[in-house]
Design an enzyme around this catalytic site. Structure first.
Site, PDB file in Angstrom:
ATOM      1  N   GLY A   8       0.829  -1.194   0.000  1.00 18.27           N
ATOM      2  CA  GLY A   8       0.000   0.000   0.000  1.00 18.27           C
ATOM      3  C   GLY A   8       0.864   1.245   0.000  1.00 18.27           C
ATOM      4  O   GLY A   8       1.845   1.332   0.752  1.00 18.27           O
ATOM      5  N   ALA A   9       0.525   2.236  -0.839  1.00 20.13           N
ATOM      6  CA  ALA A   9       1.339   3.449  -0.975  1.00 20.13           C
ATOM      7  C   ALA A   9       0.479   4.691  -0.800  1.00 20.13           C
ATOM      8  O   ALA A   9       0.499   5.606  -1.632  1.00 20.13           O
ATOM      9  CB  ALA A   9       2.049   3.462  -2.322  1.00 20.13           C
ATOM     10  N   GLY A  10      -0.268   4.721   0.291  1.00 19.21           N
ATOM     11  CA  GLY A  10      -1.094   5.881   0.594  1.00 19.21           C
ATOM     12  C   GLY A  10      -0.444   6.745   1.658  1.00 19.21           C
ATOM     13  O   GLY A  10       0.782   6.813   1.779  1.00 19.21           O
ATOM     14  N   THR A  11      -1.275   7.383   2.480  1.00 15.02           N
ATOM     15  CA  THR A  11      -0.763   8.297   3.500  1.00 15.02           C
ATOM     16  C   THR A  11      -0.084   7.569   4.653  1.00 15.02           C
ATOM     17  O   THR A  11       0.532   8.204   5.501  1.00 15.02           O
ATOM     18  CB  THR A  11      -1.901   9.180   4.051  1.00 15.02           C
ATOM     19  OG1 THR A  11      -2.982   8.339   4.492  1.00 15.02           O
ATOM     20  CG2 THR A  11      -2.421  10.125   2.989  1.00 15.02           C
ATOM     21  N   GLY A  12      -0.182   6.245   4.676  1.00 15.41           N
ATOM     22  CA  GLY A  12       0.578   5.452   5.630  1.00 15.41           C
ATOM     23  C   GLY A  12       1.756   4.770   4.972  1.00 15.41           C
ATOM     24  O   GLY A  12       2.869   4.766   5.501  1.00 15.41           O
ATOM     25  N   ALA A  35      -1.561  -1.068  -5.805  1.00 17.54           N
ATOM     26  CA  ALA A  35      -2.432  -1.496  -6.908  1.00 17.54           C
ATOM     27  C   ALA A  35      -2.376  -0.548  -8.099  1.00 17.54           C
ATOM     28  O   ALA A  35      -2.614  -0.963  -9.234  1.00 17.54           O
ATOM     29  CB  ALA A  35      -3.873  -1.638  -6.416  1.00 17.54           C
ATOM     30  N   CYS A 159     -15.686   6.872   8.859  1.00 19.47           N
ATOM     31  CA  CYS A 159     -15.003   8.104   8.470  1.00 19.47           C
ATOM     32  C   CYS A 159     -16.056   9.163   8.149  1.00 19.47           C
ATOM     33  O   CYS A 159     -16.462   9.333   6.999  1.00 19.47           O
ATOM     34  CB  CYS A 159     -14.107   7.829   7.263  1.00 19.47           C
ATOM     35  SG  CYS A 159     -12.956   9.149   6.887  1.00 19.47           S
ATOM     36  N   GLY A 320      -5.096  11.065  10.682  1.00 18.22           N
ATOM     37  CA  GLY A 320      -3.724  11.193  10.207  1.00 18.22           C
ATOM     38  C   GLY A 320      -2.685  11.101  11.296  1.00 18.22           C
ATOM     39  O   GLY A 320      -1.621  10.490  11.111  1.00 18.22           O
ATOM     40  N   CYS A 353      -7.999  16.069  13.761  1.00 17.65           N
ATOM     41  CA  CYS A 353      -8.598  16.207  12.436  1.00 17.65           C
ATOM     42  C   CYS A 353      -8.780  17.676  12.086  1.00 17.65           C
ATOM     43  O   CYS A 353      -9.177  18.477  12.938  1.00 17.65           O
ATOM     44  CB  CYS A 353      -9.951  15.498  12.392  1.00 17.65           C
ATOM     45  SG  CYS A 353     -10.757  15.560  10.766  1.00 17.65           S
ATOM     46  N   LYS A 388      -5.776  23.600   6.468  1.00 18.51           N
ATOM     47  CA  LYS A 388      -5.903  22.389   5.670  1.00 18.51           C
ATOM     48  C   LYS A 388      -5.295  22.578   4.284  1.00 18.51           C
ATOM     49  O   LYS A 388      -4.674  21.652   3.738  1.00 18.51           O
ATOM     50  CB  LYS A 388      -7.367  21.962   5.553  1.00 18.51           C
ATOM     51  CG  LYS A 388      -7.517  20.679   4.757  1.00 18.51           C
ATOM     52  CD  LYS A 388      -8.693  19.846   5.134  1.00 18.51           C
ATOM     53  CE  LYS A 388      -8.663  18.512   4.398  1.00 18.51           C
ATOM     54  NZ  LYS A 388      -9.783  17.636   4.748  1.00 18.51           N
TER      55      LYS A 388
END
Length: 424
Positions: A8-12, A35, A159, A320, A353, A388
């Site tokens: 996985g190559a997201g925000t984590g 993916a 969420c 986050g 958040c 933000k």
């Protein structure tokens, strides 16, 4: 020499890969498997869905940035994981062996649990950049033919922040276009009350968000069990505090964006002993699988119990700051294991958040996430919107620069006037 695979190559996943590279000896190999071949900054998707951002501003190709840091990259989905053999198989059947596996896949979207929902059905989503672009195309049709709008979250959702964000952002955009008077908006949510957020509320979130919805003429239905969606009609059962149906609604709409419940991705969920029945990874206090000691996990794909029972199912969000601390703990614990030392690092269950509301915003801090709390803080103001925007720009820069700087502790907490939070 160890081979660490980040799935996985997201925000984590991206920060995990960078931090592993910075922390571990160069002899150890790091491979990221994702993916798709691009990074997407998911928190900006509500802006994409109304045309305030474009794909090119919140995505970039992953390979050149990882390879510049000496990190290998494979752009394929994973078909199966053979955890007992420390091997996974890609979609094309290619095997990849690992010594450590870090699972940061994010969730699968359970639109199938509400017939007719999702981009393949009759509602929109902002859970991915592709969905957000589809939502924008549908929004353009709404602008040509204004009518009722339904925004919210379906049973089992965890969420809720993006649903509130999108309601206020859409409201703001319609006002700018002088069309708001033609578009009644209803917020439909599985939360037991407005501002619950899957967290049993944070500070004055109930009062502040109810007031904001009233101020902008947005009606709401809470304890809402969305049962099915047909073209132009959403069927919702509104239940009481005991879960008994109080009222059935057949809500007409020209446009709807409803966030789904999550489940674990199929390849991960299928590993015996790794996940709970929803497919979320079961971890110990060190972010490590309870069954497979060389598998770690962080982010939305881990199992966290609901904060409290609710008449309609709700889940607890993973924000986050939580993900940032989980990733840091994983890196330290893998480094310790390679050195023959016990794991000691723990992630935080503190929730932070920043939620945009069009031309203003709301920020909350829950320390710890599960009540009772040492900090229970909720504020609203234009400064949150600006914060933000700045956060988006800095995070994108950070992912391209390949640094693992702890952005929440260094910048976000400082902007909120809060000292560094202790781990919990």
């Amino acid at each position: 020499m160890a081979h660490i695979v980040v799935l996985g190559a997201g925000t984590g996943g991206m920060p995990a890969a960078y931090e592993l590279r910075e922390t571990l000896d160069p002899q150890h190999r790091i491979t990221v498997i994702n993916a798709v071949d691009y990074f997407q900054f998911v928190p900006s998707n509500p802006w994409v869905a109304v045309g305030w951002r474009e794909r090119t501003s919140i995505t970039f190709p992953i390979r050149p940035y990882l390879e510049r840091k000496g990190i290998a990259f494979i752009a394929q989905a994973v078909q199966t994981i053979d955890a007992s053999a420390n091997r996974l198989y890609l979609a094309d059947g290619t095997p990849v062996d690992y010594d450590y596996l870090v699972i940061t896949t994010g969730p699968a979207l359970a639109f199938d649990e509400v017939p007719g929902s999702g981009p393949q059905g009759h509602t929109q989503s902002i859970c991915s950049i592709d969905h957000a672009e589809s939502a924008y195309r549908a929004y353009q049709q709404l602008l040509e033919n204004p009518g009722p709008v339904i925004i919210g979250a379906m049973p089992g959702a965890s969420c809720f922040g993006p649903a509130y964000e999108f309601a206020f952002i859409l409201n703001n955009d319609l006002k700018k276009r002088k069309l708001r008077h033609k578009v009644p908006i209803t917020f439909v949510t599985s939360e037991p009350y407005i501002g619950h957020l899957g967290l049993a509320g944070v500070g004055d979130s109930k009062t502040v968000l109810e007031s904001a919805l009233r101020q902008h003429d947005i009606r709401w239905i809470t304890n809402a069990r969305t049962e099915s969606v047909e073209p132009g009609v959403m069927h919702v059962a509104e239940v009481d505090d005991l879960g008994a149906v109080r009222k059935q609604h057949a809500l007409p709409f020209h446009y709807s964006m409803m966030l789904p419940a999550f489940r674990g991705v199929a390849a991960v969920a299928a590993v015996e002993g790794l996940c709970n029945p929803r497919g979320f990874v079961l971890i110990d206090e060190f972010q490590r699988s309870r069954t497979y000691r060389n598998i770690f996990s962080a982010g939305v794909c881990i199992a966290i119990p609901p904060i409290e029972p609710t008449p309609v199912a709700t889940g607890a969000p993973k924000t986050g700051y939580m993900i940032e601390t989980m990733v840091a703990a994983i890196v330290r614990n893998i480094a310790a294991d390679l050195a023959g030392e016990p794991a000691t690092a723990r992630g935080s269950w503190n929730a932070i958040c920043l939620a945009d509301m069009g031309n203003t915003g709301a920020a909350f801090v829950a320390l710890p996430q599960i009540p009772p709390r040492n900090v229970n803080w909720f504020r609203q103001g234009k400064w949150v919107h600006l914060a933000k925007v700045a956060f988006e720009r800095y995070f994108m820069h950070k992912m391209k620069a390949g640094t693992s700087e702890p952005i929440f502790e260094k910048y976000v907490l400082k902007s909120l006037g809060i000292e560094k939070l202790e781990q919990s």
